[in-house]
Design an enzyme around this catalytic site. Structure first.
Site, PDB file in Angstrom:
ATOM      1  N   GLY A 180      -3.504  -5.223  -4.729  1.00  0.00           N
ATOM      2  CA  GLY A 180      -2.286  -5.043  -5.500  1.00  0.00           C
ATOM      3  C   GLY A 180      -1.491  -6.315  -5.489  1.00  0.00           C
ATOM      4  O   GLY A 180      -1.924  -7.340  -4.938  1.00  0.00           O
ATOM      5  N   GLY A 183      -0.769  -7.467  -1.813  1.00  0.00           N
ATOM      6  CA  GLY A 183      -1.743  -7.623  -0.749  1.00  0.00           C
ATOM      7  C   GLY A 183      -3.065  -6.947  -0.976  1.00  0.00           C
ATOM      8  O   GLY A 183      -3.190  -5.997  -1.744  1.00  0.00           O
ATOM      9  N   TRP A 184      -4.103  -7.513  -0.286  1.00  0.00           N
ATOM     10  CA  TRP A 184      -5.399  -6.853  -0.208  1.00  0.00           C
ATOM     11  C   TRP A 184      -5.297  -5.675   0.754  1.00  0.00           C
ATOM     12  O   TRP A 184      -4.526  -5.703   1.706  1.00  0.00           O
ATOM     13  CB  TRP A 184      -6.466  -7.825   0.275  1.00  0.00           C
ATOM     14  CG  TRP A 184      -7.048  -8.650  -0.831  1.00  0.00           C
ATOM     15  CD1 TRP A 184      -6.707  -9.919  -1.168  1.00  0.00           C
ATOM     16  CD2 TRP A 184      -8.067  -8.241  -1.734  1.00  0.00           C
ATOM     17  NE1 TRP A 184      -7.451 -10.340  -2.240  1.00  0.00           N
ATOM     18  CE2 TRP A 184      -8.301  -9.317  -2.613  1.00  0.00           C
ATOM     19  CE3 TRP A 184      -8.799  -7.061  -1.908  1.00  0.00           C
ATOM     20  CZ2 TRP A 184      -9.236  -9.261  -3.646  1.00  0.00           C
ATOM     21  CZ3 TRP A 184      -9.737  -6.998  -2.926  1.00  0.00           C
ATOM     22  CH2 TRP A 184      -9.957  -8.092  -3.781  1.00  0.00           C
ATOM     23  N   LYS A 219      -3.233  -3.927   5.373  1.00  0.00           N
ATOM     24  CA  LYS A 219      -2.791  -4.570   4.141  1.00  0.00           C
ATOM     25  C   LYS A 219      -2.216  -5.930   4.461  1.00  0.00           C
ATOM     26  O   LYS A 219      -1.319  -6.068   5.293  1.00  0.00           O
ATOM     27  CB  LYS A 219      -1.745  -3.717   3.426  1.00  0.00           C
ATOM     28  CG  LYS A 219      -1.193  -4.388   2.185  1.00  0.00           C
ATOM     29  CD  LYS A 219      -0.008  -3.639   1.624  1.00  0.00           C
ATOM     30  CE  LYS A 219       0.687  -4.499   0.585  1.00  0.00           C
ATOM     31  NZ  LYS A 219       1.953  -3.918   0.180  1.00  0.00           N
ATOM     32  N   ASP A 263       8.732   0.614  -7.260  1.00  0.00           N
ATOM     33  CA  ASP A 263       7.491   0.455  -8.036  1.00  0.00           C
ATOM     34  C   ASP A 263       6.702   1.756  -8.117  1.00  0.00           C
ATOM     35  O   ASP A 263       5.499   1.779  -7.901  1.00  0.00           O
ATOM     36  CB  ASP A 263       6.628  -0.653  -7.424  1.00  0.00           C
ATOM     37  CG  ASP A 263       5.499  -1.079  -8.369  1.00  0.00           C
ATOM     38  OD1 ASP A 263       5.716  -1.059  -9.601  1.00  0.00           O
ATOM     39  OD2 ASP A 263       4.410  -1.412  -7.882  1.00  0.00           O
TER      40      ASP A 263
END
Length: 804
Positions: free
Chosen positions: A186, A189-190, A211, A316
């Site tokens: 995202g 972060g991974w 994350k 979000d």
């Protein structure tokens, strides 16, 4: 055998099972819960934290992301559900049904996914989602058939970017978290799947999610990660994933320590994934069922409300960041969460979901902007919202282009309020939005199956009395004052300074109430509204109008329009459309409230739009049979449209337990009697007779109705015989025989028919005998001598003369 202690979570009716978790809500029992089951307090089990990265979409500096429902980060692949590998995985399977859908609709459960199958075999960030972490320009894009660079420098500002996962399978973080691979990515972060080697139960390792940052050189992302460390560990809600720990590991390229958030692993599917893979019978993608979408909204809003109550904003919200696992939803990816009033941290969101950029840049994020994202997400899930991130990035498509919105007016109004461009016009809290969502869901379900789903309102009392009830002497005519006296009352806000004083009012005569209110020891908006109502009840329209305050420009209060609508209904000089427009605004604000729809329907009927009134009356009646006014209103509008059978059907739906059942059945009888004989059929007369015979009426009312039935039947029989004698009831009412004078000579034989009404064969002779008998019965009950003689004359005028 010791009984299981009750759950301490407020409102939960479950009990703590042997594993220490509630069998209803799934919360873990607080320490000592078994010994203190009667304690009024209880800690909720932690449940929340991010697992799916949020795409940066709109910082105060104008940062924008291209991540959307159609082209955003991969979602759903094993990022949600209930913690596994801890010995508690059976908890969600053995517990009672969750509350998903507010116990109104069954949402298909989503099976948990094996964590090992969720790992990506070749993790990569799609080129369409690669942006400079500093200026937001596209980077890493391919040219001339060559793939773009995964790492490099932005050609615009020289900032370094990297979209490679930093952790590889087999890496051991902090000596305990063994990386199995990357799950998804995202904007912040991974996301990696790992095994916690230090915690195992029954020989099973605990799966966790780590994350990190996509680009460790991004200062805004680093600041967001630090913010997560400060307060997200305290987030504790069953619909938000749980943060377990924080860990560090050296970056393989720079050697600098990189921070990672350690969260519970959950294994369901994201709402985005469910929506993209929902297929119709022909295999084409179709939107999710509206009832299911509403159930999702009802479930996630309390989680947002939990954050809001603690001064946090999610920022979000989108279908990507909500996971459905078995019968539970969880919010993931808290990377964009920020404190209210934070004007420093970078702002993250997703185009098409986030509030308008000018609002975020000037007003900043708020509860209203969070609820805006929920409204946009509901829209994307429930219909084909093409152009939601471009053409309609800050608006809804016209209802006439979306069949669902055209058919579901209340849902359309809910979306309009949630996504209003004016933040002050949106829902003031997640709780109030959830309440209206639940009301809309009840309406949607009741319209589908015809089963009422009444519920106590958090905004209104029940209706005080029914308006528009047909009188026994004539059909009802709607009156504005009658409507005002019958409509439900807005409930008093218990937090209002005058709430305690208002509770002491005895409800005596209006003049005394006005005097008490004018000398009240406190002043408040609630007290003002009560004064408006009291003056209306006292007939002081001018005083009530003077007491009503002007609308506050900064915060919309639907009660101002409600009371202004009551004033308009009470004013005979007001245009009928004035009240309609005012109540329509209340309906906009409270799309799930039957009371708001009832008031709008009545005002619309008075304004002459019977079709609009009929739609609203029917919605109210289908949801709640306690609103008997809606039933009578729907019957009136159907009669006005010539739908007599439809009107009778509504009268029949008023149960015999209602105090208005008899009035409804009398009205159903009269549906047959107030039409010309040419429109009548034998079945209509038989139905009227059967209904009247079933009613337990006193003799006066029974014989009065019998006269009406016999008069109508006589007109029908005479018309069928071709004599053209006219309508006998009209002639008899004038004191003369139907043939213009004297008694009518009727042949002795009966008309060939098997039908009987009120015991009489449907022939002219027998009907005349029945009518004569009813007139004489009424005469025997009449105390006035003149009226009694008039009834005897009528009986003589219709008595048949038999010629042998």
């Amino acid at each position: 055998m010791t009984s299981a202690p009750p759950c301490l979570r407020p409102g939960c009716t479950g009990h703590y099972a042997a594993d220490g978790y509630c069998d209803e809500c799934g919360h873990k029992a607080p320490v000592g819960a078994a010994a203190s089951a009667g304690s009024p307090s209880g800690a909720a089990t932690p449940a929340g934290s991010p697992t799916g990265g949020a795409a940066p979409a709109g910082s105060r500096g104008g940062m924008t992301s291209a991540a959307t429902l159609g082209g955003g980060a991969p979602t759903g692949a094993g990022l949600a559900g209930v913690s596994t590998g801890t010995g508690r995985s059976s908890r969600s399977r053995t517990a009672g049904r969750g509350r998903l859908g507010a116990n109104l609709v069954v949402v298909p459960p989503v099976p948990l996914r094996d964590p090992a199958t969720a790992v990506q075999s070749d993790p990569a960030v799609p080129e369409s989602q690669r942006y400079c972490p500093k200026c937001g320009e596209p980077v890493g894009r391919g040219r001339n058939g060559q793939p773009g660079r995964v790492e490099g420098f932005c050609p615009r500002d020289g900032a370094r970017y990297s979209f490679k996962p930093k952790l590889r399978p087999g890496d051991l973080i902090d000596g305990r978290y063994e990386i199995l691979g990357a799950l998804a990515h995202g904007g912040l972060g991974w996301i990696y799947l790992a095994r916690d080697r230090n915690i195992s139960e029954a020989g099973t390792d605990r799966w966790v999610v780590l994350k990190g940052l996509i680009n460790t050189g991004d200062p805004d992302a680093m600041a967001a990660a630090v913010a997560e460390r400060r307060f997200l560990v305290e987030v504790d809600h069953p619909n938000i994933v749980k943060i377990h720990d924080f860990a560090q590991h050296p970056d393989p390229d720079t050697g600098e320590n990189v921070g990672y958030i350690v969260m519970e692993y959950v294994g369901g599917r994201s709402l985005r994934d469910l929506a993209l893979n929902n297929r119709g019978p022909d295999g084409t993608r179709v939107p999710l069922p509206l009832a299911q979408v509403l159930a999702y909204g009802i479930e996630v809003l309390p989680a947002l409300g939990y954050l809001h109550d603690r001064g946090l904003l999610f920022c979000d919200f989108k279908p990507d960041n909500v996971i459905h696992a078995e019968e539970q939803l969880k919010l993931i990816d808290l990377g964009a969460v920020r404190r209210m009033g934070d004007d420093v941290s970078a702002l993250y969101g997703t185009p098409g979901y986030q509030a308008p950029e000018n609002e975020l840049a000037t007003v900043g994020p708020s509860i209203g902007s969070d609820l805006y994202t929920v409204g946009r997400s509901l829209a994307v899930l429930s219909f084909d919202f093409s152009g939601f991130s471009t053409r309609y990035a800050s608006s809804l498509p016209p209802a006439e282009t979306v069949p669902l919105l055209a058919a579901q007016e209340s849902y359309h109004r809910l979306l309009r309020r949630a996504t209003n461009t004016d933040p002050a016009r949106r829902f003031p809290s997640a709780g109030e939005m959830a309440e209206q969502l639940t009301g809309v869901l009840r309406e949607v379900l009741s319209a589908e199956d015809g089963i009422p789903r009444p519920a106590a309102s958090g905004q209104f009392t029940p209706e005080r009395r029914a308006f528009g009830v047909p009188h026994e002497s004539a059909a009802a005519r709607l009156d504005g004052l009658e409507v005002v006296a019958a409509l439900p009352l807005p409930l008093v806000d218990p937090a209002d300074p005058a709430a305690g004083f208002l509770a002491t009012l005895s409800g005596g005569d209006p003049a005394s109430t006005v005097a008490a209110l004018e000398t009240a020891p406190v002043t408040s908006l609630e007290l003002t509204f009560r004064l408006v109502r009291a003056r209306l009840e006292a007939g002081d329209l001018a005083g009530a109008r003077a007491a009503l305050p002007a609308a506050e420009p900064e915060a919309y209060d639907w009660r101002l329009d409600w009371y202004a609508g009551l004033l308009a209904l009470s004013d005979p000089a007001a245009e009928p459309t004035t009240a309609w427009d005012l109540f329509d605004k209340v309906y906009d604000a409270l799309p799930g409230e039957p009371a708001a729809q009832l008031a709008t329907a009545a005002a619309g009927e008075l304004a002459g739009d019977l079709a609009a009134a009929a739609r609203l009356y029917e919605r109210v009646w289908r949801v709640d049979h306690g609103f008997v006014s809606a039933a009578f209103g729907l019957a009136r509008t159907r009669l006005a449209a010539g739908d007599r059978a439809g009107a009778r059907a509504i009268y029949d739906e008023i149960p015999d337990s209602s105090s208005h059942h008899v009035a409804a059945q009398i009205a159903a009888v009269r549906v047959h009697l107030d039409q010309e004989p040419v429109g009548l059929a034998e079945a209509d007369l038989l139905d009227a007779s059967t209904r009247l015979e079933r009613l337990r009426l006193d003799k006066q009312r029974r014989e009065t109705l019998s006269v009406e039935v016999f008069r109508t039947a006589l007109a029908w029989v005479i018309r069928g015989s071709g004599t053209g004698a006219g309508v006998p009831g009209q002639a008899a009412a004038a004191g003369r025989a139907p043939n213009g004078g004297g008694q009518r000579t009727v042949p002795a034989q009966r008309t060939a028919t098997a039908g009987r009404i009120l015991g009489q064969v449907l022939s002219e002779r027998d009907v005349r005998l029945g009518l004569e008998r009813s007139y004489r019965a009424l005469a025997s009950l009449e105390p006035d001598r003149g009226a009694r003689h008039a009834l005897v004359d009528l009986a003589n005028s219709v008595r048949p003369r038999t010629v042998v």
